[in-house]
Design a protein around this motif. Structure first.
Motif, PDB file in Angstrom:
ATOM      1  N   VAL A  92      -0.408   6.398  -5.604  1.00 14.19           N
ATOM      2  CA  VAL A  92      -1.851   6.267  -5.381  1.00 14.19           C
ATOM      3  C   VAL A  92      -2.603   6.787  -6.605  1.00 14.19           C
ATOM      4  N   ALA A  93      -2.170   7.949  -7.116  1.00 15.29           N
ATOM      5  CA  ALA A  93      -2.827   8.523  -8.299  1.00 15.29           C
ATOM      6  C   ALA A  93      -2.657   7.596  -9.501  1.00 15.29           C
ATOM      7  N   ARG A  94      -1.442   7.119  -9.690  1.00 12.77           N
ATOM      8  CA  ARG A  94      -1.166   6.243 -10.835  1.00 12.77           C
ATOM      9  C   ARG A  94      -2.020   4.980 -10.789  1.00 12.77           C
ATOM     10  N   ASP A  95      -2.080   4.356  -9.608  1.00 11.16           N
ATOM     11  CA  ASP A  95      -2.825   3.105  -9.505  1.00 11.16           C
ATOM     12  C   ASP A  95      -4.328   3.338  -9.603  1.00 11.16           C
ATOM     13  N   SER A  96      -4.783   4.508  -9.134  1.00 12.29           N
ATOM     14  CA  SER A  96      -6.210   4.812  -9.295  1.00 12.29           C
ATOM     15  C   SER A  96      -6.544   4.958 -10.778  1.00 12.29           C
ATOM     16  N   LEU A  97      -5.657   5.597 -11.509  1.00 12.25           N
ATOM     17  CA  LEU A  97      -5.922   5.851 -12.927  1.00 12.25           C
ATOM     18  C   LEU A  97      -5.706   4.603 -13.781  1.00 12.25           C
TER      19      LEU A  97
ATOM     20  N   ASP B 107       0.848  -1.183   0.000  1.00  9.92           N
ATOM     21  CA  ASP B 107       0.000   0.000   0.000  1.00  9.92           C
ATOM     22  C   ASP B 107       0.898   1.252   0.000  1.00  9.92           C
ATOM     23  N   PRO B 108       0.885   2.028  -1.089  1.00 11.34           N
ATOM     24  CA  PRO B 108       1.809   3.172  -1.157  1.00 11.34           C
ATOM     25  C   PRO B 108       1.550   4.252  -0.109  1.00 11.34           C
ATOM     26  N   THR B 109       0.394   4.211   0.547  1.00 10.41           N
ATOM     27  CA  THR B 109       0.174   5.201   1.606  1.00 10.41           C
ATOM     28  C   THR B 109       1.093   4.938   2.806  1.00 10.41           C
ATOM     29  N   GLU B 110       1.697   3.740   2.823  1.00  9.52           N
ATOM     30  CA  GLU B 110       2.680   3.481   3.885  1.00  9.52           C
ATOM     31  C   GLU B 110       3.913   4.371   3.725  1.00  9.52           C
ATOM     32  N   PHE B 111       4.210   4.740   2.485  1.00 11.11           N
ATOM     33  CA  PHE B 111       5.294   5.714   2.269  1.00 11.11           C
ATOM     34  C   PHE B 111       4.936   7.045   2.937  1.00 11.11           C
ATOM     35  N   PHE B 112       3.668   7.393   2.815  1.00  7.03           N
ATOM     36  CA  PHE B 112       3.203   8.652   3.398  1.00  7.03           C
ATOM     37  C   PHE B 112       3.321   8.610   4.926  1.00  7.03           C
TER      38      PHE B 112
ATOM     39  N   LEU C 120      -3.399  16.795   2.075  1.00 11.71           N
ATOM     40  CA  LEU C 120      -4.650  17.324   1.532  1.00 11.71           C
ATOM     41  C   LEU C 120      -5.036  16.669   0.209  1.00 11.71           C
ATOM     42  N   ILE C 121      -4.057  16.249  -0.573  1.00  5.56           N
ATOM     43  CA  ILE C 121      -4.439  15.725  -1.890  1.00  5.56           C
ATOM     44  C   ILE C 121      -4.456  14.194  -1.978  1.00  5.56           C
ATOM     45  N   LEU C 122      -3.873  13.533  -0.991  1.00  2.00           N
ATOM     46  CA  LEU C 122      -3.866  12.067  -1.038  1.00  2.00           C
ATOM     47  C   LEU C 122      -5.283  11.471  -1.131  1.00  2.00           C
ATOM     48  N   PRO C 123      -6.243  11.960  -0.327  1.00  4.95           N
ATOM     49  CA  PRO C 123      -7.600  11.387  -0.453  1.00  4.95           C
ATOM     50  C   PRO C 123      -8.201  11.598  -1.830  1.00  4.95           C
TER      51      PRO C 123
ATOM     52  N   LEU D 198      -9.529   9.179  -7.766  1.00  3.30           N
ATOM     53  CA  LEU D 198      -9.436   9.416  -9.208  1.00  3.30           C
ATOM     54  C   LEU D 198     -10.102   8.286  -9.978  1.00  3.30           C
ATOM     55  N   PRO D 199     -10.866   8.609 -11.005  1.00  2.00           N
ATOM     56  CA  PRO D 199     -11.515   7.544 -11.789  1.00  2.00           C
ATOM     57  C   PRO D 199     -10.507   6.815 -12.688  1.00  2.00           C
ATOM     58  N   SER D 200     -10.715   5.550 -12.863  1.00  2.00           N
ATOM     59  CA  SER D 200      -9.762   4.788 -13.665  1.00  2.00           C
ATOM     60  C   SER D 200     -10.080   4.909 -15.155  1.00  2.00           C
ATOM     61  N   TYR D 201      -9.086   4.631 -15.963  1.00  2.00           N
ATOM     62  CA  TYR D 201      -9.298   4.603 -17.426  1.00  2.00           C
ATOM     63  C   TYR D 201     -10.007   3.306 -17.790  1.00  2.00           C
TER      64      TYR D 201
END
Lengths: 152, 188
Positions: free
Chosen positions: A42-47, A6-11, A141-144, A149-152
């Motif tokens: 997180v953004a990349r995997d969401s997209l 889970d990349p949020t662990e980096f955070f 603020l932007i992580l959530p 983000l919607p996926s392709y």
């Protein structure tokens, strides 16, 4: 087979560093880098799905075409960092989130590559602690929103 | 409300709020800042209340409190508009078109800052190069004394104004803006 990381662990890890009052410059630079990577991943995997599983050649081509990122055949295609930042706008039409992730990216480039302190004075900061705190605040603020983000 | 101002860099600017709610908001303030529920009933409440509340939050958040004034008396607020520094620096990424877009982009940001009393300390241009990716980007940097949440709230409040401006650009300019220009906001 174990679950994906889970990349949020980096955070969380970056937060631990910044909260540590004795953190030195190396630690604070590392925190900035980890905070950026957390939001970026997180953004990349969401997209595009975990590890860009859904980033097909067609989607990549479409994003490059929409922004004319590859203008010459000889020019190498841009890396995934710029691609994700453009993809945020491409998918959501949202300038703010795209620019905010881009700001985190610049912080990460400063932290990882700029050894002089000029990058601090350019943005009105006195220390790497101040820079790390701003980066963590922005990432918080932007992580959530990156998660949503919607996926392709 | 139309504000006329001039800077050494951008020449004369006309800063004109586009939303009717802004003038309504001023009317509300001039009435003494009563609670929204008791505002002039001729004001379309729902639309106004929502937008005025946002403005109110913005003003309070940015540290400028409402002042009760006698009816008909207008408050004058001195606002400092920082120049756009380094717009004339020499760099291949700073083409005349990019400079033109940057000046307009800057005007949008300053206009919003004036509307919301957002404290801008400095605005400047820089060129950002990601060493791992073969690309240059021109950034408009805004330095503020505001806190993180105030700065991000201001940032997000720019979204609709930027959209409106970008929608009026021709295809080529729109692409240049999307691809080559980015905003940075740094806070205390």
């Amino acid at each position: 087979m174990s679950q994906s990381f889970d990349p949020t662990e980096f955070f969380s890890f970056a937060g631990l560093i910044v909260r540590e009052s004795s953190a030195n410059e190396a630690a604070l630079r590392s925190a900035i880098s980890r905070a950026y990577y957390s939001v970026y991943l997180v953004a990349r995997d969401s997209l595009f799905g975990t590890d860009e599983a859904r980033l097909t050649a067609g989607i990549r081509k479409r994003i490059n075409r929409n922004y004319q990122l590859k203008t010459h055949k000889k020019q190498r295609e841009l890396g995934t960092h710029a691609l994700v930042i453009f993809a945020i706008h491409d998918r959501t039409n949202n300038f703010t989130l795209s620019h905010q992730l881009d700001q985190l990216r610049e912080a990460r480039v400063d932290a990882d590559y700029k050894m002089s302190q000029k990058c601090l004075s350019n943005i009105g900061k006195q220390s790497w602690r101040e820079y790390a705190e701003e980066t963590m605040q922005l990432a918080t603020l932007i992580l959530p929103r990156a998660k949503m983000l919607p996926s392709y | 409300m139309t504000l006329y101002t001039e800077t050494p860099v951008a020449g004369e600017l006309v800063l004109e709020p586009r939303h009717r709610s802004i003038s309504q908001f001023w009317r509300w303030r001039e009435k003494g800042g009563e609670a929204l529920e008791t505002a002039d009933p001729s004001i379309r409440f729902l639309n106004f209340a929502e937008q005025a509340a946002q403005e109110q939050n913005a003003v309070i958040t940015y540290g400028t409190s409402f002042t009760t004034l006698p009816r008909g008396e207008k408050k004058r607020v001195a606002v400092v508009i920082p120049p756009l520094e380094d717009i004339n620096m020499h760099h291949p990424a700073l083409t005349s078109k990019v400079r033109y877009l940057l000046r307009n982009f800057w005007a949008i940001i300053v206009s919003k800052a004036l509307q919301t009393y957002f404290p801008i300390g400095k605005t400047s241009i820089a060129v950002f190069s990601d060493t791992s990716e073969d690309r240059l980007q021109v950034v408009l940097r805004v330095l503020t004394e505001a806190s993180a949440s105030q700065a991000v709230a201001f940032w997000e409040s720019l979204e609709s104004d930027i959209h409106e401006w970008v929608s009026r650009l021709n295809d080529r300019d729109r692409l240049i803006f999307l691809r080559d220009i980015s905003l940075r906001i740094h806070w205390q």
